[in-house]
Scaffold this motif. Structure first.
Motif, PDB file in Angstrom:
ATOM      1  N   PRO A  93      12.246   7.224   5.219  1.00 40.66           N
ATOM      2  CA  PRO A  93      13.244   7.084   6.288  1.00 40.66           C
ATOM      3  C   PRO A  93      14.461   7.976   6.067  1.00 40.66           C
ATOM      4  O   PRO A  93      15.132   8.357   7.018  1.00 40.66           O
ATOM      5  N   ALA A  94      14.746   8.296   4.827  1.00 43.67           N
ATOM      6  CA  ALA A  94      15.844   9.222   4.514  1.00 43.67           C
ATOM      7  C   ALA A  94      15.402  10.103   3.358  1.00 43.67           C
ATOM      8  O   ALA A  94      14.474   9.778   2.626  1.00 43.67           O
ATOM      9  N   ARG A  95      16.086  11.227   3.228  1.00 43.68           N
ATOM     10  CA  ARG A  95      15.652  12.224   2.245  1.00 43.68           C
ATOM     11  C   ARG A  95      15.492  11.638   0.836  1.00 43.68           C
ATOM     12  O   ARG A  95      14.535  11.925   0.141  1.00 43.68           O
ATOM     13  N   ASN A  96      16.439  10.812   0.462  1.00 41.72           N
ATOM     14  CA  ASN A  96      16.383  10.313  -0.911  1.00 41.72           C
ATOM     15  C   ASN A  96      15.880   8.881  -1.017  1.00 41.72           C
ATOM     16  O   ASN A  96      16.201   8.164  -1.961  1.00 41.72           O
ATOM     17  N   GLU A  97      15.102   8.488  -0.023  1.00 40.68           N
ATOM     18  CA  GLU A  97      14.636   7.110  -0.015  1.00 40.68           C
ATOM     19  C   GLU A  97      13.130   7.037   0.217  1.00 40.68           C
ATOM     20  O   GLU A  97      12.630   7.539   1.227  1.00 40.68           O
ATOM     21  N   TYR A  98      12.430   6.438  -0.709  1.00 40.92           N
ATOM     22  CA  TYR A  98      11.003   6.151  -0.523  1.00 40.92           C
ATOM     23  C   TYR A  98      10.861   4.659  -0.247  1.00 40.92           C
ATOM     24  O   TYR A  98      11.424   3.839  -0.977  1.00 40.92           O
ATOM     25  N   ARG A  99      10.100   4.323   0.804  1.00 34.19           N
ATOM     26  CA  ARG A  99       9.851   2.904   1.117  1.00 34.19           C
ATOM     27  C   ARG A  99       8.349   2.654   1.068  1.00 34.19           C
ATOM     28  O   ARG A  99       7.612   3.096   1.941  1.00 34.19           O
ATOM     29  N   PHE A 100       7.923   1.915   0.055  1.00 26.60           N
ATOM     30  CA  PHE A 100       6.486   1.712  -0.128  1.00 26.60           C
ATOM     31  C   PHE A 100       6.027   0.305   0.251  1.00 26.60           C
ATOM     32  O   PHE A 100       4.876  -0.048   0.003  1.00 26.60           O
ATOM     33  N   GLU A 101       6.920  -0.503   0.836  1.00 28.56           N
ATOM     34  CA  GLU A 101       6.540  -1.904   1.068  1.00 28.56           C
ATOM     35  C   GLU A 101       5.258  -2.023   1.896  1.00 28.56           C
ATOM     36  O   GLU A 101       4.346  -2.768   1.554  1.00 28.56           O
ATOM     37  N   LYS A 102       5.220  -1.297   3.009  1.00 32.48           N
ATOM     38  CA  LYS A 102       4.064  -1.441   3.913  1.00 32.48           C
ATOM     39  C   LYS A 102       2.798  -0.857   3.292  1.00 32.48           C
ATOM     40  O   LYS A 102       1.720  -1.455   3.371  1.00 32.48           O
ATOM     41  N   ALA A 103       2.949   0.293   2.670  1.00 33.56           N
ATOM     42  CA  ALA A 103       1.783   0.917   2.032  1.00 33.56           C
ATOM     43  C   ALA A 103       1.279   0.032   0.881  1.00 33.56           C
ATOM     44  O   ALA A 103       0.073  -0.178   0.734  1.00 33.56           O
ATOM     45  N   ASP A 104       2.193  -0.510   0.107  1.00 37.16           N
ATOM     46  CA  ASP A 104       1.781  -1.376  -1.011  1.00 37.16           C
ATOM     47  C   ASP A 104       1.096  -2.648  -0.500  1.00 37.16           C
ATOM     48  O   ASP A 104       0.112  -3.112  -1.072  1.00 37.16           O
ATOM     49  N   PHE A 105       1.630  -3.172   0.584  1.00 33.78           N
ATOM     50  CA  PHE A 105       1.030  -4.372   1.184  1.00 33.78           C
ATOM     51  C   PHE A 105      -0.429  -4.102   1.554  1.00 33.78           C
ATOM     52  O   PHE A 105      -1.340  -4.896   1.277  1.00 33.78           O
ATOM     53  N   LEU A 106      -0.616  -2.953   2.154  1.00 36.96           N
ATOM     54  CA  LEU A 106      -1.956  -2.563   2.569  1.00 36.96           C
ATOM     55  C   LEU A 106      -2.892  -2.357   1.371  1.00 36.96           C
ATOM     56  O   LEU A 106      -4.051  -2.754   1.387  1.00 36.96           O
ATOM     57  N   MET A 107      -2.356  -1.738   0.329  1.00 41.00           N
ATOM     58  CA  MET A 107      -3.166  -1.506  -0.871  1.00 41.00           C
ATOM     59  C   MET A 107      -3.532  -2.841  -1.528  1.00 41.00           C
ATOM     60  O   MET A 107      -4.653  -3.015  -2.008  1.00 41.00           O
ATOM     61  N   ASP A 108      -2.580  -3.780  -1.547  1.00 39.70           N
ATOM     62  CA  ASP A 108      -2.866  -5.101  -2.126  1.00 39.70           C
ATOM     63  C   ASP A 108      -3.930  -5.826  -1.304  1.00 39.70           C
ATOM     64  O   ASP A 108      -4.859  -6.429  -1.855  1.00 39.70           O
ATOM     65  N   PHE A 109      -3.774  -5.759   0.006  1.00 43.17           N
ATOM     66  CA  PHE A 109      -4.764  -6.373   0.901  1.00 43.17           C
ATOM     67  C   PHE A 109      -6.156  -5.801   0.606  1.00 43.17           C
ATOM     68  O   PHE A 109      -7.143  -6.527   0.485  1.00 43.17           O
ATOM     69  N   ALA A 110      -6.214  -4.479   0.480  1.00 46.07           N
ATOM     70  CA  ALA A 110      -7.500  -3.812   0.259  1.00 46.07           C
ATOM     71  C   ALA A 110      -8.099  -4.228  -1.094  1.00 46.07           C
ATOM     72  O   ALA A 110      -9.277  -4.548  -1.188  1.00 46.07           O
ATOM     73  N   ARG A 111      -7.255  -4.229  -2.112  1.00 48.48           N
ATOM     74  CA  ARG A 111      -7.758  -4.573  -3.448  1.00 48.48           C
ATOM     75  C   ARG A 111      -8.283  -6.002  -3.478  1.00 48.48           C
ATOM     76  O   ARG A 111      -9.363  -6.275  -3.971  1.00 48.48           O
ATOM     77  N   GLN A 112      -7.498  -6.917  -2.886  1.00 50.45           N
ATOM     78  CA  GLN A 112      -7.911  -8.323  -2.893  1.00 50.45           C
ATOM     79  C   GLN A 112      -9.234  -8.528  -2.167  1.00 50.45           C
ATOM     80  O   GLN A 112      -9.996  -9.426  -2.485  1.00 50.45           O
ATOM     81  N   ASN A 113      -9.489  -7.689  -1.190  1.00 46.98           N
ATOM     82  CA  ASN A 113     -10.697  -7.888  -0.374  1.00 46.98           C
ATOM     83  C   ASN A 113     -11.786  -6.856  -0.661  1.00 46.98           C
ATOM     84  O   ASN A 113     -12.754  -6.752   0.080  1.00 46.98           O
ATOM     85  N   LYS A 114     -11.590  -6.121  -1.758  1.00 50.79           N
ATOM     86  CA  LYS A 114     -12.579  -5.119  -2.178  1.00 50.79           C
ATOM     87  C   LYS A 114     -12.917  -4.128  -1.061  1.00 50.79           C
ATOM     88  O   LYS A 114     -14.074  -3.832  -0.785  1.00 50.79           O
ATOM     89  N   ILE A 115     -11.864  -3.669  -0.415  1.00 53.38           N
ATOM     90  CA  ILE A 115     -12.004  -2.657   0.634  1.00 53.38           C
ATOM     91  C   ILE A 115     -11.375  -1.374   0.092  1.00 53.38           C
ATOM     92  O   ILE A 115     -10.371  -1.421  -0.609  1.00 53.38           O
ATOM     93  N   GLU A 116     -11.975  -0.240   0.428  1.00 53.95           N
ATOM     94  CA  GLU A 116     -11.410   1.033  -0.031  1.00 53.95           C
ATOM     95  C   GLU A 116     -10.395   1.564   0.979  1.00 53.95           C
ATOM     96  O   GLU A 116     -10.454   1.220   2.168  1.00 53.95           O
ATOM     97  N   VAL A 117      -9.485   2.408   0.501  1.00 55.39           N
ATOM     98  CA  VAL A 117      -8.440   2.942   1.367  1.00 55.39           C
ATOM     99  C   VAL A 117      -8.524   4.458   1.411  1.00 55.39           C
ATOM    100  O   VAL A 117      -8.637   5.111   0.366  1.00 55.39           O
ATOM    101  N   ARG A 118      -8.469   5.024   2.620  1.00 58.76           N
ATOM    102  CA  ARG A 118      -8.246   6.462   2.766  1.00 58.76           C
ATOM    103  C   ARG A 118      -6.752   6.670   3.021  1.00 58.76           C
ATOM    104  O   ARG A 118      -6.115   5.877   3.713  1.00 58.76           O
ATOM    105  N   GLY A 119      -6.233   7.764   2.506  1.00 57.98           N
ATOM    106  CA  GLY A 119      -4.823   8.059   2.743  1.00 57.98           C
ATOM    107  C   GLY A 119      -4.657   8.942   3.968  1.00 57.98           C
ATOM    108  O   GLY A 119      -5.454   9.840   4.219  1.00 57.98           O
ATOM    109  N   HIS A 120      -3.593   8.697   4.738  1.00 58.37           N
ATOM    110  CA  HIS A 120      -3.320   9.462   5.965  1.00 58.37           C
ATOM    111  C   HIS A 120      -1.814   9.406   6.210  1.00 58.37           C
ATOM    112  O   HIS A 120      -1.303   8.312   6.365  1.00 58.37           O
TER     113      HIS A 120
END
Ligand code: XIL
Length: 372
Positions: A93-120
């Protein structure tokens, strides 16, 4: 011609991916991030191993709030890809700010359910946050692009086995491979932005599959012929310069009223295969805004269009994955750009808005089994 992809190591890595689309067994534990997904049963050496993995683009907000949708994703997808949660505006959202909450949520969801993730996606002209317009030198552009890729790709190293590194590189009607869509990256880095992005991704996760993703490749007509030719030229030029690259993503946003150019698409895919590049179908849906309103008729035409496309592709190559751009008509991008004139809701996806299977789902199932 490329040495890199013919090396034994690359062969092994690619073979492992081809077989499993999974986390490479050669990766040391220390290299695998906390998000690493154990190999899923869908890709294990049982009957399912013969099927092409199927997946869908997902929205983390909907996964968090809509339990029926979430259950449908778990029940039907071996793969997911974030529809927006790994794009620049969400992550940066800003040059010096990384926000991974949504991406991490998705990765956790995938891991818990043994689903693979493609990055986009890492390098795209579209949907860039406003602050990036202030990037104004070559050195700064390279620093931002490479820094972004290093940070994002290494965070999920070992957990994202395939990345859309470059999305939609070409203008709508290209003359040749140099007809790149203008962006902050082409403005400051020219065509070098592609090798820069691909090399940075390979450096951050040497085992991930590097994909260039493009749309409007499959139809009949001079504009689409020009796109096939330019894309092929672009891929060849990257190969000739030994730039790391493993696959081409065909977005496959099919328009119901546009004819698939069977012969030319197959010739294009044969050339891709000759370059030793894999093929993925990354964003399949059927844009139905000009189809008749009657639902049964419309669903049949949507399914038939997808069948024509998949038949054409699967006669020549075995796609490494088939993903639709959403699972259910409840969440689809199509009405943002292609609303129906009669005001009826669009029906571009394999499940309807009530999460009931449509004929499109059966077509995808058929080709997951049937592919060469
Ligand atoms: C779209 C999303 O679906 C929308 O929600 C978003 O507002 C804009 O982007 N090709 C792509 C995708 O590669 O990233 C696009 O996704 C659809 C077209």
């Amino acid at each position: 011609m490329t040495i890199r992809l013919n090396s034994r190591r690359d062969f092994l890595v690619r073979a492992a991916k081809a077989a499993a689309f999974g986390v490479s067994g050669t990766a040391g534990l220390s290299r695998v991030s906390a998000f690493a997904t154990p190999r899923t049963p869908a890709f294990a050496a049982d009957g399912n191993a013969r099927l092409i993995p199927y997946g869908a683009a997902v929205q983390s907000d909907a996964l968090a709030s809509d339990m029926a949708y979430r259950a449908a994703i778990i029940a039907n997808c071996q793969l997911i890809v974030p529809e927006g949660d790994m794009k620049w505006p969400i992550l940066r959202p800003a040059r010096n700010e990384y926000r991974f909450e949504k991406a991490d949520f998705l990765m956790d969801f995938a891991r818990q359910n043994k689903i693979e993730v493609r990055g986009h996606t890492l390098a795209w002209y579209g949907g860039m946050p406003a602050w990036t317009a202030a990037i104004d030198s070559r050195a700064e552009a390279e620093r931002e692009l490479v820094g972004h890729i290093e940070t994002v790709v290494s965070r999920y190293r070992g957990a994202i086995p395939s990345w859309d590194v470059v999305n939609e590189p070409l203008v709508d009607w290209p003359e040749d491979a140099t007809s790149l869509r203008p962006s902050i990256w082409t403005k400051l880095l020219g065509s070098d932005y592609l090798p820069i992005a691909l090399r940075a991704t390979a450096a951050a996760d040497p085992d991930t599959q590097l994909v260039i993703n493009e749309y409007d490749i499959e139809f009949k007509g001079p504009r689409f012929a020009a796109r096939r030719k330019a894309l092929l030229q672009l891929l060849r030029s990257l190969r000739d310069r030994d730039v790391p690259l493993h696959a081409v993503g065909l977005q496959a946003h099919l328009f119901a009223e546009r004819a698939i150019d069977n012969d030319e698409l197959q010739a294009f895919l044969a050339s891709i295969a000759a370059l030793k590049l894999d093929v993925l179908i990354t964003e399949l849906d059927v844009i139905d805004y000009e189809l008749p309103g009657k639902v049964s008729e419309r669903d049949a035409l949507v399914a038939r269009k997808a069948a024509q496309f998949l038949q054409s592709v699967c006669e020549v190559v075995r796609p490494k994955a088939i993903l639709t751009w959403g699972l259910s008509d409840r969440y689809t991008w199509v009405p943002m750009y292609f609303k129906r004139p009669d005001g009826m809701p669009n029906r571009p996806l394999p499940f309807d808005a009530d999460l009931k299977r449509k004929p499109l789902f059966d077509v995808i199932e058929e080709y997951r089994r049937k592919a060469v």
